[in-house]
Design an enzyme around this catalytic site. Structure first.
Site, PDB file in Angstrom:
ATOM      1  N   HIS A  65      58.512 -94.059  62.396  1.00  0.00           N
ATOM      2  CA  HIS A  65      57.304 -93.266  62.200  1.00  0.00           C
ATOM      3  C   HIS A  65      57.460 -92.173  61.147  1.00  0.00           C
ATOM      4  O   HIS A  65      56.472 -91.535  60.768  1.00  0.00           O
ATOM      5  CB  HIS A  65      56.887 -92.635  63.536  1.00  0.00           C
ATOM      6  CG  HIS A  65      56.243 -93.606  64.481  1.00  0.00           C
ATOM      7  ND1 HIS A  65      56.830 -94.782  64.858  1.00  0.00           N
ATOM      8  CD2 HIS A  65      55.036 -93.572  65.120  1.00  0.00           C
ATOM      9  CE1 HIS A  65      56.038 -95.436  65.691  1.00  0.00           C
ATOM     10  NE2 HIS A  65      54.946 -94.725  65.866  1.00  0.00           N
ATOM     11  N   PHE A  99      46.421 -86.506  72.984  1.00  0.00           N
ATOM     12  CA  PHE A  99      46.933 -86.458  71.613  1.00  0.00           C
ATOM     13  C   PHE A  99      45.824 -86.501  70.576  1.00  0.00           C
ATOM     14  O   PHE A  99      46.060 -86.280  69.390  1.00  0.00           O
ATOM     15  CB  PHE A  99      47.891 -87.627  71.361  1.00  0.00           C
ATOM     16  CG  PHE A  99      47.332 -88.951  71.826  1.00  0.00           C
ATOM     17  CD1 PHE A  99      46.226 -89.525  71.225  1.00  0.00           C
ATOM     18  CD2 PHE A  99      47.913 -89.618  72.897  1.00  0.00           C
ATOM     19  CE1 PHE A  99      45.709 -90.733  71.651  1.00  0.00           C
ATOM     20  CE2 PHE A  99      47.405 -90.838  73.339  1.00  0.00           C
ATOM     21  CZ  PHE A  99      46.294 -91.397  72.709  1.00  0.00           C
ATOM     22  N   ASN A 104      54.343 -87.467  69.889  1.00  0.00           N
ATOM     23  CA  ASN A 104      52.977 -87.373  70.398  1.00  0.00           C
ATOM     24  C   ASN A 104      52.570 -85.908  70.433  1.00  0.00           C
ATOM     25  O   ASN A 104      53.325 -85.069  70.924  1.00  0.00           O
ATOM     26  CB  ASN A 104      52.894 -87.946  71.823  1.00  0.00           C
ATOM     27  CG  ASN A 104      52.184 -89.284  71.858  1.00  0.00           C
ATOM     28  OD1 ASN A 104      51.413 -89.610  70.973  1.00  0.00           O
ATOM     29  ND2 ASN A 104      52.451 -90.053  72.899  1.00  0.00           N
ATOM     30  N   TYR A 107      19.549 -60.772  48.381  1.00  0.00           N
ATOM     31  CA  TYR A 107      20.154 -61.226  49.633  1.00  0.00           C
ATOM     32  C   TYR A 107      21.665 -61.034  49.652  1.00  0.00           C
ATOM     33  O   TYR A 107      22.261 -60.768  50.702  1.00  0.00           O
ATOM     34  CB  TYR A 107      19.866 -62.715  49.856  1.00  0.00           C
ATOM     35  CG  TYR A 107      18.455 -63.036  50.275  1.00  0.00           C
ATOM     36  CD1 TYR A 107      17.459 -62.066  50.302  1.00  0.00           C
ATOM     37  CD2 TYR A 107      18.105 -64.331  50.649  1.00  0.00           C
ATOM     38  CE1 TYR A 107      16.165 -62.364  50.672  1.00  0.00           C
ATOM     39  CE2 TYR A 107      16.816 -64.647  51.035  1.00  0.00           C
ATOM     40  CZ  TYR A 107      15.843 -63.664  51.038  1.00  0.00           C
ATOM     41  OH  TYR A 107      14.571 -63.976  51.413  1.00  0.00           O
ATOM     42  N   TYR A 156      54.570 -97.213  80.256  1.00  0.00           N
ATOM     43  CA  TYR A 156      54.348 -97.075  78.817  1.00  0.00           C
ATOM     44  C   TYR A 156      55.226 -95.970  78.239  1.00  0.00           C
ATOM     45  O   TYR A 156      55.304 -94.854  78.762  1.00  0.00           O
ATOM     46  CB  TYR A 156      52.874 -96.745  78.518  1.00  0.00           C
ATOM     47  CG  TYR A 156      52.635 -96.507  77.031  1.00  0.00           C
ATOM     48  CD1 TYR A 156      52.632 -97.581  76.155  1.00  0.00           C
ATOM     49  CD2 TYR A 156      52.471 -95.228  76.533  1.00  0.00           C
ATOM     50  CE1 TYR A 156      52.446 -97.380  74.803  1.00  0.00           C
ATOM     51  CE2 TYR A 156      52.288 -95.011  75.175  1.00  0.00           C
ATOM     52  CZ  TYR A 156      52.280 -96.098  74.311  1.00  0.00           C
ATOM     53  OH  TYR A 156      52.112 -95.906  72.963  1.00  0.00           O
ATOM     54  N   GLU A 174      44.017 -97.983  68.061  1.00  0.00           N
ATOM     55  CA  GLU A 174      43.616 -96.588  67.834  1.00  0.00           C
ATOM     56  C   GLU A 174      42.390 -96.616  66.929  1.00  0.00           C
ATOM     57  O   GLU A 174      42.483 -96.445  65.712  1.00  0.00           O
ATOM     58  CB  GLU A 174      44.797 -95.817  67.242  1.00  0.00           C
ATOM     59  CG  GLU A 174      45.977 -95.785  68.216  1.00  0.00           C
ATOM     60  CD  GLU A 174      47.331 -95.611  67.551  1.00  0.00           C
ATOM     61  OE1 GLU A 174      47.369 -95.337  66.335  1.00  0.00           O
ATOM     62  OE2 GLU A 174      48.348 -95.750  68.249  1.00  0.00           O
ATOM     63  N   ARG A 197      21.849 -57.440  50.747  1.00  0.00           N
ATOM     64  CA  ARG A 197      21.096 -57.073  51.946  1.00  0.00           C
ATOM     65  C   ARG A 197      21.520 -57.888  53.168  1.00  0.00           C
ATOM     66  O   ARG A 197      21.503 -57.388  54.297  1.00  0.00           O
ATOM     67  CB  ARG A 197      19.610 -57.272  51.672  1.00  0.00           C
ATOM     68  CG  ARG A 197      18.731 -56.791  52.779  1.00  0.00           C
ATOM     69  CD  ARG A 197      17.233 -56.956  52.548  1.00  0.00           C
ATOM     70  NE  ARG A 197      16.811 -57.647  51.368  1.00  0.00           N
ATOM     71  CZ  ARG A 197      15.786 -58.504  51.343  1.00  0.00           C
ATOM     72  NH1 ARG A 197      15.124 -58.784  52.449  1.00  0.00           N
ATOM     73  NH2 ARG A 197      15.421 -59.089  50.217  1.00  0.00           N
TER      74      ARG A 197
END
Length: 515
Positions: free
Chosen positions: A84, A330, A196, A281, A54, A415, A284
């Protein structure tokens, strides 16, 4: 000066230096190069073989079943970067891009990605030459790595894409030529290794964390200033209270508040004749609220430093055993979750600061003039200044919604669960700006409150902060626009100048810093 990068051993202090205003020249620790060469040799062997591997001789994602001819393996990697690089939105800041370059280079230099030394050296050459790739800020879902932004980061390595160089946005090729950097010819797997990884989401989160560190310190100081302006009690900061709870951030914050208030004439003036039993508050409970935020920031620092040193490529190359193994490093879930935790902490820092501003302008609670003006009615004082703080605090509530719980399947359902880490980290920038403005407003309001208590002096450290605020904003005894004053103090907060004004005096502030 040249900073040595030791892959796997980056620290928060080093990352802080590397992301500073001045670009620091870097060099790679030569000890890592043998491992880089060994993993690259294993990839080259796989590329010359017939077995499908791959990312080496197959397509990507859902197209992993498609075999690629040996003569097309280099073209496969180049096409990967081109296809990409589809991000949109404004470019990431130079500061963040510098971090991305360094994190990507040191991750590859761990020797588990199978890239040649030239790839890593070219990434560092871009950094040292002052070349910043143009990376659009949107387009990553934080799984399979930050694919689109990392593709934009790495296209300039092959002479394509755009960069910022010497103040100008330009095509990458002429910038590389001016610097004598030869464009790369990618080898097997190298395009995949480059895109990646979680380096963009990690860099964004680290950049936000370092800014939050400065903001947190300023917010603690602002809270101390407000406490004295409201003539509040320092009894809630008694170390015994915090010791019996045992929360480390709370203990450290209480110590800082105690130290900041040492020597206050204002506090001494009402020790024996104050009829209030307990403060609100927002005064404090400052150690409890801010301490919890500090603990979250410290945890985020641990996770992000681990991620900065991590190998988040796929498949991974284990040269010592001769194996290439596919996995899912990844996936940026660790970054997404801590970015969401940081978002909540940043929102809370702003929320309690806004409550203190609201308390100061309320004469019933603060016992200061209404809206912090000596002539209310004719003057509105800090009435609408508080409204601005409230608007920003409310905006932060929407931005604090967790990004990590969202997931949209991508790549034809291959994915099918994503982290949204890149957005989770990117949205922190706006939240930090919002909260820095709220803290700036509190500093202005608290300084105004102190003016009504003169001639009494606050603690020496607080008086130093008063002088810093007054250096950019005089007291407002008659209405004027405070817009420029807010911006001026906001810049002091963002730059860390509020803390710098007194860090030498108050060593307990150092315990609050991320180291």
């Amino acid at each position: 000066m040249t900073e040595k990068l030791v892959p796997g051993e980056l620290t928060i202090a080093q990352l802080k230096r590397l992301s500073g205003a001045e670009r620091v020249r870097v060099e790679l620790d030569p000890k890592c190069r043998a491992g880089v060469r060994a993993s690259a040799a294993l990839v080259e062997k796989a590329a010359q073989g017939d077995a499908p591997v791959y990312g080496v001789n197959t397509g990507f994602g859902k197209l992993a079943t498609k075999r690629i001819a040996r003569e097309d393996l280099a073209l496969l990697q180049l096409k990967l970067l081109r296809s990409h690089a589809v991000g949109v939105g404004e470019p990431l800041s130079d500061r963040v891009v510098r971090l991305v370059l360094l994190l990507k280079a040191t991750s590859l230099a761990r020797g588990y990605s199978g890239v040649r030394e030239e790839v890593i050296d070219t990434l560092l050459a871009l950094h040292n030459a002052g070349i910043s790739p143009v990376i659009p800020c949107q387009g990553s879902v934080g799984a399979s790595g930050d694919l689109a932004p990392l593709a934009h980061l790495c296209l300039p390595l092959v002479g394509e894409g755009e960069v910022f160089f010497r103040g100008e946005r330009m095509p990458a090729a002429p910038a590389l030529k001016q610097c004598g950097i030869a464009p790369l010819q990618l080898g097997a797997k190298e395009g995949l290794a480059l895109i990646n990884g979680t380096q963009v989401s990690t860099a964004l989160a680290l950049d936000a964390l370092l800014a939050a560190d400065r903001l947190f310190e300023a917010a603690v100081i602002a809270g101390s200033l407000t406490l004295d302006a409201a003539r509040g009690s320092d009894a809630p900061f008694d170390p015994r209270i915090h010791a019996v709870r045992g929360q480390p951030g709370q203990i450290d914050c209480a110590a800082a508040y105690r130290s900041l208030l040492v020597g206050s004439q204002i506090r001494a003036s009402h020790l024996e004749n104050d009829d209030r039993v307990q403060d609100p508050y927002c005064l404090r409970c400052q150690p409890q609220v801010m301490g919890a935020c500090l603990d979250q920031m410290r945890y985020a620092a641990q996770v992000l430093v681990r991620e900065a040193n991590a190998v988040t490529d796929n498949p991974l190359v284990f040269a010592d055993g001769g194996h290439m193994v596919s996995g899912g490093n990844f996936h940026a879930e660790p970054v997404a979750l801590v970015a969401d935790a940081l978002a909540v902490a940043i929102a809370e820092i702003g929320a309690i600061s806004e409550r203190r501003v609201a308390m100061l302008i309320d004469t019933v609670i603060s016992r200061l003039p209404p809206f912090l003006t000596p002539d209310p009615g004719l003057n509105s004082g800090f009435m609408i200044v508080h409204v601005t703080a409230a608007a920003l605090a409310s905006e932060n509530k929407s931005l604090a919604h967790p990004a990590s719980v969202d997931s949209l399947p991508t790549s034809a359902n291959q994915e099918d669960h994503v982290s949204m880490a890149t957005f989770a980290a990117r949205r922190l920038s706006q939240m930090l700006k919002n909260t820095a403005h709220i803290v700036a407003i509190e500093l202005l309001a608290a300084a105004q409150g102190i003016e009504f208590l003169r001639p009494l002096r606050s603690a020496p450290a607080i008086e130093n902060v008063m002088r810093l605020v007054r250096s950019v904003s005089p007291a407002m005894m008659s209405d004027r626009s405070l817009a420029r004053d807010i911006e001026a103090v906001h810049h002091l907060v963002e730059a860390g100048d509020v803390g710098h004004a007194i860090e030498a005096q108050i060593r307990e502030l150092q315990a609050l810093k991320l180291h």
